[in-house]
Design a protein around this motif. Structure first.
Motif, PDB file in Angstrom:
ATOM      1  N   VAL A 303       0.807  -1.221   0.000  1.00 29.53           N
ATOM      2  CA  VAL A 303       0.000   0.000   0.000  1.00 29.53           C
ATOM      3  C   VAL A 303       0.838   1.268   0.000  1.00 29.53           C
ATOM      4  O   VAL A 303       0.369   2.327  -0.425  1.00 29.53           O
ATOM      5  N   ALA A 304       2.078   1.226   0.459  1.00 26.63           N
ATOM      6  CA  ALA A 304       2.900   2.440   0.493  1.00 26.63           C
ATOM      7  C   ALA A 304       4.350   2.065   0.714  1.00 26.63           C
ATOM      8  O   ALA A 304       4.672   0.960   1.180  1.00 26.63           O
ATOM      9  N   THR A 305       5.248   3.032   0.401  1.00 21.80           N
ATOM     10  CA  THR A 305       6.685   2.845   0.574  1.00 21.80           C
ATOM     11  C   THR A 305       7.282   4.132   1.106  1.00 21.80           C
ATOM     12  O   THR A 305       6.935   5.237   0.644  1.00 21.80           O
ATOM     13  N   ALA A 306       8.165   4.001   2.084  1.00 21.25           N
ATOM     14  CA  ALA A 306       8.937   5.131   2.598  1.00 21.25           C
ATOM     15  C   ALA A 306      10.407   4.853   2.343  1.00 21.25           C
ATOM     16  O   ALA A 306      10.847   3.704   2.340  1.00 21.25           O
ATOM     17  N   ARG A 307      11.205   5.914   2.123  1.00 19.51           N
ATOM     18  CA  ARG A 307      12.579   5.739   1.707  1.00 19.51           C
ATOM     19  C   ARG A 307      13.542   6.297   2.755  1.00 19.51           C
ATOM     20  O   ARG A 307      13.163   7.046   3.644  1.00 19.51           O
ATOM     21  N   LYS A 308      14.814   5.923   2.558  1.00 18.74           N
ATOM     22  CA  LYS A 308      15.947   6.451   3.304  1.00 18.74           C
ATOM     23  C   LYS A 308      15.839   6.154   4.787  1.00 18.74           C
ATOM     24  O   LYS A 308      15.990   7.041   5.627  1.00 18.74           O
ATOM     25  N   CYS A 309      15.542   4.959   5.137  1.00 22.89           N
ATOM     26  CA  CYS A 309      15.578   4.565   6.536  1.00 22.89           C
ATOM     27  C   CYS A 309      15.703   3.061   6.632  1.00 22.89           C
ATOM     28  O   CYS A 309      15.337   2.336   5.722  1.00 22.89           O
ATOM     29  N   VAL A 310      16.275   2.627   7.721  1.00 22.95           N
ATOM     30  CA  VAL A 310      16.445   1.202   7.969  1.00 22.95           C
ATOM     31  C   VAL A 310      15.572   0.846   9.146  1.00 22.95           C
ATOM     32  O   VAL A 310      15.765   1.355  10.248  1.00 22.95           O
ATOM     33  N   GLY A 311      14.585  -0.025   8.947  1.00 17.92           N
ATOM     34  CA  GLY A 311      13.679  -0.404  10.034  1.00 17.92           C
ATOM     35  C   GLY A 311      12.448   0.464  10.008  1.00 17.92           C
ATOM     36  O   GLY A 311      12.506   1.666   9.771  1.00 17.92           O
ATOM     37  N   CYS A 312      11.310  -0.138  10.240  1.00 19.80           N
ATOM     38  CA  CYS A 312      10.055   0.593  10.115  1.00 19.80           C
ATOM     39  C   CYS A 312       9.839   1.587  11.234  1.00 19.80           C
ATOM     40  O   CYS A 312       8.934   2.400  11.163  1.00 19.80           O
ATOM     41  N   GLY A 315      14.456   4.775  12.304  1.00 23.19           N
ATOM     42  CA  GLY A 315      15.885   5.034  12.414  1.00 23.19           C
ATOM     43  C   GLY A 315      16.586   4.660  11.126  1.00 23.19           C
ATOM     44  O   GLY A 315      16.089   3.860  10.335  1.00 23.19           O
ATOM     45  N   GLY A 316      17.767   5.234  10.896  1.00 24.03           N
ATOM     46  CA  GLY A 316      18.451   4.963   9.639  1.00 24.03           C
ATOM     47  C   GLY A 316      19.951   4.983   9.785  1.00 24.03           C
ATOM     48  O   GLY A 316      20.506   5.522  10.751  1.00 24.03           O
ATOM     49  N   SER A 317      20.630   4.389   8.791  1.00 14.06           N
ATOM     50  CA  SER A 317      22.083   4.387   8.783  1.00 14.06           C
ATOM     51  C   SER A 317      22.642   5.738   8.349  1.00 14.06           C
ATOM     52  O   SER A 317      23.848   5.952   8.408  1.00 14.06           O
ATOM     53  N   ASP A 318      21.789   6.667   7.904  1.00 13.26           N
ATOM     54  CA  ASP A 318      22.229   8.011   7.552  1.00 13.26           C
ATOM     55  C   ASP A 318      22.166   8.962   8.746  1.00 13.26           C
ATOM     56  O   ASP A 318      22.203  10.177   8.576  1.00 13.26           O
ATOM     57  N   GLN A 343      24.872  11.152  15.806  1.00 11.12           N
ATOM     58  CA  GLN A 343      26.103  11.140  15.011  1.00 11.12           C
ATOM     59  C   GLN A 343      26.468   9.734  14.551  1.00 11.12           C
ATOM     60  O   GLN A 343      27.602   9.496  14.138  1.00 11.12           O
ATOM     61  N   GLY A 344      25.537   8.818  14.611  1.00  8.13           N
ATOM     62  CA  GLY A 344      25.770   7.452  14.178  1.00  8.13           C
ATOM     63  C   GLY A 344      24.470   6.818  13.735  1.00  8.13           C
ATOM     64  O   GLY A 344      23.385   7.425  13.810  1.00  8.13           O
ATOM     65  N   ALA A 345      24.550   5.576  13.247  1.00  2.83           N
ATOM     66  CA  ALA A 345      23.358   4.855  12.798  1.00  2.83           C
ATOM     67  C   ALA A 345      22.394   4.657  13.960  1.00  2.83           C
ATOM     68  O   ALA A 345      22.800   4.447  15.114  1.00  2.83           O
ATOM     69  N   VAL A 346      21.096   4.726  13.649  1.00  5.15           N
ATOM     70  CA  VAL A 346      20.053   4.620  14.672  1.00  5.15           C
ATOM     71  C   VAL A 346      19.287   3.323  14.446  1.00  5.15           C
ATOM     72  O   VAL A 346      18.617   3.153  13.422  1.00  5.15           O
ATOM     73  N   SER A 356       2.016   9.009  23.894  1.00  6.42           N
ATOM     74  CA  SER A 356       2.215   8.604  22.505  1.00  6.42           C
ATOM     75  C   SER A 356       2.994   9.611  21.677  1.00  6.42           C
ATOM     76  O   SER A 356       3.407   9.295  20.570  1.00  6.42           O
ATOM     77  N   ASN A 357       3.207  10.812  22.179  1.00  9.49           N
ATOM     78  CA  ASN A 357       3.931  11.811  21.389  1.00  9.49           C
ATOM     79  C   ASN A 357       5.397  11.937  21.803  1.00  9.49           C
ATOM     80  O   ASN A 357       6.062  12.902  21.417  1.00  9.49           O
ATOM     81  N   VAL A 358       5.900  10.986  22.576  1.00 10.17           N
ATOM     82  CA  VAL A 358       7.296  11.007  23.014  1.00 10.17           C
ATOM     83  C   VAL A 358       7.999   9.782  22.453  1.00 10.17           C
ATOM     84  O   VAL A 358       7.546   8.653  22.646  1.00 10.17           O
ATOM     85  N   LEU A 359       9.105  10.011  21.754  1.00  8.65           N
ATOM     86  CA  LEU A 359       9.864   8.967  21.082  1.00  8.65           C
ATOM     87  C   LEU A 359      11.267   8.896  21.676  1.00  8.65           C
ATOM     88  O   LEU A 359      11.879   9.932  21.970  1.00  8.65           O
ATOM     89  N   THR A 360      11.774   7.667  21.824  1.00 14.57           N
ATOM     90  CA  THR A 360      13.122   7.442  22.352  1.00 14.57           C
ATOM     91  C   THR A 360      13.957   6.744  21.292  1.00 14.57           C
ATOM     92  O   THR A 360      13.500   5.764  20.690  1.00 14.57           O
ATOM     93  N   THR A 361      15.171   7.239  21.065  1.00 12.80           N
ATOM     94  CA  THR A 361      16.057   6.676  20.047  1.00 12.80           C
ATOM     95  C   THR A 361      17.441   6.464  20.642  1.00 12.80           C
ATOM     96  O   THR A 361      17.854   7.171  21.571  1.00 12.80           O
ATOM     97  N   GLY A 362      18.169   5.490  20.072  1.00 16.93           N
ATOM     98  CA  GLY A 362      19.527   5.194  20.518  1.00 16.93           C
ATOM     99  C   GLY A 362      20.487   5.116  19.353  1.00 16.93           C
ATOM    100  O   GLY A 362      20.172   4.506  18.322  1.00 16.93           O
ATOM    101  N   GLY A 363      21.652   5.731  19.509  1.00 16.79           N
ATOM    102  CA  GLY A 363      22.626   5.790  18.431  1.00 16.79           C
ATOM    103  C   GLY A 363      23.626   4.654  18.472  1.00 16.79           C
ATOM    104  O   GLY A 363      23.756   3.933  19.465  1.00 16.79           O
ATOM    105  N   GLY A 364      24.375   4.502  17.345  1.00 18.69           N
ATOM    106  CA  GLY A 364      25.334   3.422  17.192  1.00 18.69           C
ATOM    107  C   GLY A 364      26.670   3.717  17.852  1.00 18.69           C
ATOM    108  O   GLY A 364      26.781   4.563  18.760  1.00 18.69           O
ATOM    109  N   THR A 365      27.714   3.036  17.352  1.00 23.93           N
ATOM    110  CA  THR A 365      29.022   3.092  17.997  1.00 23.93           C
ATOM    111  C   THR A 365      29.617   4.491  17.995  1.00 23.93           C
ATOM    112  O   THR A 365      30.244   4.926  18.975  1.00 23.93           O
TER     113      THR A 365
END
Length: 477
Positions: A303-312, A315-318, A343-346, A356-365
């Motif tokens: 039904v749809a496609t999103a680009r430039k991210c890894v994992g639904c 987060g992305g490697s960019d 400053q790293g992949a997420v 529901s409006n608060v998101l938590t993310t973690g960065g790579g090495t």
């Protein structure tokens, strides 16, 4: 003359003491008139001097020596006790008699009446009650009792106290399960816990199901093509369907009860490393940087496609974090927010359990930070240096805490207290590949690089039933 004078002085002193001892209480001002007999008795009394020297001869003076005349007859004046003095005497007599009365002198009937009055008034026996209880729970009122007074204590938790503030935090896992041939890649999501208390584990080219209630192990599927492996797995919310992503860019849908593959969905150009359900919409993220959304109820599932991210999750490697609308807007799939602080992949992304409006993310090495975002305003609410690559994040539904899994360089699990982000637990001995939480919110399962699954009772709650006996997740050949 001296003797006579000394006797006269002694007599004056005696009469003065007698007069002061026999003096009546003063009248009460503005008091109602006393009865006639009482008023007559309470009239002006004769002076003690006059009473002591009164005789038939009226010619006596104070200078004469008393007792010389044989015809003198002494009379005692009549005095009356006032009503206030009489009441005081009665009270004193009652108190004296009560002190000498034995404790068990009351009749049983009177004691029963007093106990009944106390029960009706207070709801409990006063003689058996305690003002302060140093241990134990407060006394529970009898069934059907209604307190007519103001309630000052209640055992029922209020909404303000629904959040728990302290709990036991373990330093060792509750269980360790053998997971041979698990892929040592922290960009894959290889474990997921269903609402039916069943743990799905992807081991190389197979998927195994472990029942936390019974300890039974079931092999659901095995990929026949050589070199291919299972790269992700995710349960639907109801727990009866399992989505499986493969290294050959396929997304498979399995019916667990029948152990049957329902359908096979293609469209990706690289291995599928992440899967997430939203009702009947399945989102899959591939290593090519694309997210596909599948409607599993229709034949044309894509039904749809999103680009430039890894994992639904966005987060992305960019080094970017994108927040996408659902459903898409008029301009198509355009991110609502894009966060660029990492400053790293997420790879680690999680929504706060109670907001529901608060998101938590973690960065790579190269980043190693955990960031908390407000997706409405785009502001970074908090950022903390984890000193290690962040592979997975989960929020507790019972406490204002989150747990994060790390690989290089410290290889540990950490529980963070929100909003101070203070560390309250450290555990694990090898790199953490992925995390998943049981439905009760108490147990967390971590897939480790040493080919083990570790179950941690991180948060108190309804503890799952202990397994019977299962030393290995993978079935013996």
């Amino acid at each position: 003359m001296k003797l006579k004078f000394s006797k006269t002085v002694a007599q004056f002193a005696f009469e003065s003491d007698l007069h002061s001892g026999l003096q009546l209480d003063p009248r009460i001002p503005n008091a109602p008139p006393a009865p006639r007999a009482l008023a007559k008795a309470a009239g002006p009394a004769p002076s003690p001097m006059q009473a002591a020297n009164r005789s038939h001869s009226t010619g006596r003076t104070l200078g004469q020596t008393p007792g010389k005349s044989s015809s003198k007859v002494q009379t005692t004046p009549m005095t009356a006790i006032s009503p206030s003095s009489a009441a005081q005497m009665e009270v004193a007599s009652f108190l004296l008699s009560k002190e000498n009365q034995p404790e068990n002198s009351q009749t049983p009937t009177k004691k029963e009446h007093q106990k009944a009055w106390a029960l009706n008034l207070n709801g409990f026996d006063v003689e058996e009650a305690k003002i302060l209880r140093l241990s134990g729970k407060p006394q529970i009122a009898p069934e059907g009792y209604q307190n007519r007074l103001k309630v000052i204590y209640s055992q029922k938790a209020t909404p303000g106290s629904s959040w728990k503030t302290c709990h036991y935090i373990p330093s060792l896992p509750d269980h360790i399960l053998d997971a041979p041939e698990i892929r040592n890649n922290n960009y894959l999501n290889l474990v997921d816990w269903s609402s039916g208390n069943v743990l799905a584990v992807a081991l190389d080219n197979s998927v195994y199901l472990w029942s936390a209630s019974s300890g039974d192990i079931l092999q659901l599927l095995q990929i026949e093509q050589p070199g291919e492996y299972v790269s992700s797995a995710a349960w639907i919310k109801e727990g009866n369907y399992l989505a499986v992503g493969t290294s050959s860019a396929e997304v498979q849908l399995w019916v667990v009860q029948q152990q049957k593959r329902l359908r096979n969905m293609t469209g990706h150009s690289a291995g599928v490393g992440s899967l997430r359900w939203n009702s009947y919409i399945l989102s899959s993220g591939s290593c090519s940087g694309h997210i596909h959304h599948h409607d599993v109820q229709v034949a044309e599932h894509h039904v749809a496609t999103a680009r430039k991210c890894v994992g639904c999750a966005g987060g992305g490697s960019d080094h970017l974090v994108n927040v996408w609308p659902s459903p898409p807007g008029e301009g198509g799939w355009v991110p609502l927010q894009t966060f660029t602080q990492h400053q790293g992949a997420v790879k680690a992304v999680a929504w706060r359990a109670w907001q529901s409006n608060v998101l938590t993310t973690g960065g790579g090495t190269s980043d190693r930070h955990i960031c908390i975002w407000n997706v409405c305003s785009g502001a970074c609410l908090s950022a903390v240096d984890a000193h290690s690559q962040v592979c997975s994040i989960l929020w507790s539904p019972h406490y204002k805490e989150l747990i994060s899994g790390h690989s290089f360089s410290q290889n540990q699990l950490v529980i963070w207290k929100y909003p101070t982000m203070a560390k309250v637990m450290k555990g694990h001995t090898s790199l953490v590949l992925s995390l998943t939480m049981c439905l009760d919110g108490a147990t967390v399962a971590s897939a480790a690089g040493d080919e083990t699954l570790r179950l941690w009772l991180c948060f108190e709650g309804r503890r799952p039933v202990q397994p019977k006996a299962a030393s290995s997740t993978k079935a013996s050949p």
